[in-house]
Design an enzyme around this catalytic site. Structure first.
Site, PDB file in Angstrom:
ATOM      1  N   HIS A 221      77.646  48.071  45.646  1.00  0.00           N
ATOM      2  CA  HIS A 221      78.592  47.320  46.461  1.00  0.00           C
ATOM      3  C   HIS A 221      78.551  45.894  45.934  1.00  0.00           C
ATOM      4  O   HIS A 221      77.494  45.265  45.880  1.00  0.00           O
ATOM      5  CB  HIS A 221      78.181  47.372  47.934  1.00  0.00           C
ATOM      6  CG  HIS A 221      79.117  46.670  48.861  1.00  0.00           C
ATOM      7  ND1 HIS A 221      80.318  46.111  48.458  1.00  0.00           N
ATOM      8  CD2 HIS A 221      79.039  46.420  50.185  1.00  0.00           C
ATOM      9  CE1 HIS A 221      80.918  45.560  49.493  1.00  0.00           C
ATOM     10  NE2 HIS A 221      80.153  45.730  50.554  1.00  0.00           N
ATOM     11  N   ASP A 222      79.688  45.368  45.519  1.00  0.00           N
ATOM     12  CA  ASP A 222      79.691  44.074  44.847  1.00  0.00           C
ATOM     13  C   ASP A 222      79.051  42.969  45.691  1.00  0.00           C
ATOM     14  O   ASP A 222      78.453  42.033  45.155  1.00  0.00           O
ATOM     15  CB  ASP A 222      81.098  43.676  44.389  1.00  0.00           C
ATOM     16  CG  ASP A 222      82.141  43.726  45.493  1.00  0.00           C
ATOM     17  OD1 ASP A 222      81.782  43.961  46.669  1.00  0.00           O
ATOM     18  OD2 ASP A 222      83.329  43.539  45.177  1.00  0.00           O
ATOM     19  N   THR A 223      79.144  43.074  47.018  1.00  0.00           N
ATOM     20  CA  THR A 223      78.516  42.061  47.859  1.00  0.00           C
ATOM     21  C   THR A 223      76.995  42.132  47.757  1.00  0.00           C
ATOM     22  O   THR A 223      76.313  41.100  47.772  1.00  0.00           O
ATOM     23  CB  THR A 223      78.954  42.221  49.329  1.00  0.00           C
ATOM     24  OG1 THR A 223      80.377  42.278  49.384  1.00  0.00           O
ATOM     25  CG2 THR A 223      78.472  41.052  50.170  1.00  0.00           C
ATOM     26  N   GLY A 387      84.673  34.116  43.851  1.00  0.00           N
ATOM     27  CA  GLY A 387      85.889  33.467  43.377  1.00  0.00           C
ATOM     28  C   GLY A 387      86.299  32.248  44.167  1.00  0.00           C
ATOM     29  O   GLY A 387      86.939  31.330  43.633  1.00  0.00           O
TER      30      GLY A 387
END
Length: 467
Positions: A221-223, A387
């Site tokens: 999970h990117d988080t 980002g």
């Protein structure tokens, strides 16, 4: 992304970038997963060209909750459904009729969101694809399967399905039994650092890489990967992972499963080394991305400069409202929310942009404030990664709203966390504290001090919530 890690070294090089364009079919919104896989192969080829044809390891992270279904032969049954598809509307009530919301939260610690995997599975039950499915792989696990031929379910991502018990870090068997969900559909659980096989010979041939190339399980999970790379020097920090979503909260040792936490819509997702990501999902820069698309992709720098000149906090919206989840007509929907709440209606792109950024900063404030209260932990600094660190106005407003210093960076936190877990598995770095120290020492960071007190933010919050 190609990472190079060593003593005092943590570098990223972008090898290849490719679009991720969902496709609206007659049956609904779908991911173009074959296009994504082709982009991954192109990226591995480009990475090899940067590294003389040899890679020490590869790891995959992506977004959460979505999945692909495989038949008995391991073939994909249709394009995976996009979490913004409307198929889960109203299904939570069906689930709660069997397992009430309070019991579900006490068992899994996952906040309500209409797109949670649990609700997606409820929606899928009556479909032919689901009837023919013999395996379910979450999105990063699906890509790992195609790359290696091995199947697994990575734990940090599995914790977003609403089918994991955050106390045992295993499946919530009782919830699954009551809801008739066959956990045998899922591949065995893997944890960050576990081996996930090697690139298949066909992948090596297509990408020009010299084998063997081991694939390492990371925080898929990117988080989870982004939080692993937060450049914190102590424990008294909050984090905000910014991008399409803002995920704001604390890193804890144990989950918070109280009714008060459920009412505040906080989630307990699993992180590295037994940690819990106690956070709230906020709609994030999706609001601005959708507006920019409607406006014909204007110059973002000029738009933000114009937004900075708009008076602060004229109008704010609830940046966590599910009314903003679906794509389309975002400026109109934001204006409508302001009108409905009796606030000045933003008209120009600059006014709408300022409304969005003020609203996000206010949502960040509320999440950081609520997380401290619910977890009984105070923080001294807010780390903003992802980002959104490129948006200086948003970072400044977040510092002002929270009344705390904001340290912005690194921008590519998810990729860095991915690489750091691989490097730790290979012995190049130590524990999470060592990973964070390396991130803090090597990555460009910007510090924003709060200005002007928080009274006007408290007033805006009261205007929005009526309290």
């Amino acid at each position: 992304m190609v990472g190079r890690v060593g003593p005092g070294t943590l570098e990223l090089t972008e090898a290849h970038r490719f679009p991720n364009r969902p496709v609206r079919l007659p049956e609904g919104l779908r991911w173009d997963v074959l296009g994504l896989y082709a982009g991954v192969l192109d990226g591995l080829r480009a990475a090899g060209e940067l590294c003389g044809g040899r890679l020490d390891s590869a790891g995959v992270d992506s977004w959460a909750v979505d999945y692909g279904l495989l038949d008995a032969d391991g073939a994909l049954l249709g394009n995976p459904v996009h979490y913004r598809d409307a198929r889960t509307e109203g299904l939570a009530e069906q689930v709660w009729a069997t397992v009430p919301a309070a019991e579900l939260y006490a068992a899994t610690g996952v906040q309500y969101a209409p797109f949670n995997t649990l609700y997606q599975l409820t929606a899928a039950r009556s479909t032919a694809h689901f009837a023919g499915a013999r395996r379910l792989l979450l999105m990063p696990d699906l890509l790992v399967y195609w790359l290696t031929g091995t199947q697994g379910t990575e734990l940090t991502n599995a914790s977003t399905t609403q089918l994991i018990d955050p106390r045992t870090r295993d499946w919530a068997y009782g919830v699954a039994d009551r809801l008739g969900i066959d956990l045998g559909l899922f591949a065995p659980l893997r944890r960050p650092g576990d081996p996930a096989g090697e690139l298949r010979p066909e992948v090596l041939e297509e990408t020009g890489l010299a084998g063997p190339v081991p694939v390492t399980t990371v925080g898929s999970h990117d988080t989870a990967s982004a939080v692993a790379a937060v450049p914190a020097t102590g424990e008294r920090f909050a984090y905000i992972c910014t991008g399409t979503w803002s995920l704001a909260g604390l890193e804890l040792d144990t989950p918070v499963l109280t009714e008060e936490s459920r009412a505040a819509n906080f989630t307990n997702e699993l992180g590295l080394d037994g940690t819990v990501r106690f956070l709230r999902n906020i709609m994030g820069l999706w609001l601005l991305q959708e507006c920019v698309r409607v406006w014909g992709e204007p110059d973002l720098g000029e738009l933000l400069r114009a937004a900075a000149r708009v008076p602060a906090l004229r109008s704010v919206v609830d940046a966590g409202d599910a009314a903003f989840l679906a794509p389309g007509r975002m400026p109109e929907r934001i204006a409508g929310a302001c009108r409905a709440s009796g606030q000045p209606v933003p008209h120009s792109p600059a006014e709408v942009t300022r409304c969005i950024l003020d609203s996000l900063a206010l949502a960040h404030r509320r999440a950081v404030e609520d997380a401290q209260r619910l977890a009984g932990r105070e923080v001294d600094v807010v780390h903003v990664v992802g980002g959104g660190t490129r948006n200086a106005l948003l970072c400044r407003l977040t510092a002002d709203a929270c009344g705390l210093p904001v340290v912005a960076g690194p921008t590519e936190a998810a990729a860095l966390g991915n690489v750091l877990v691989q490097a730790r598995t290979g012995g190049q770095v130590g524990d999470v504290a060592g990973m964070r120290e390396l991130s803090a020492r090597t990555q460009p960071l910007t510090r924003y001090e709060p200005r002007g007190g928080t009274a006007r933010w408290r007033a805006a919050q009261a205007r929005l919530t009526g309290t």
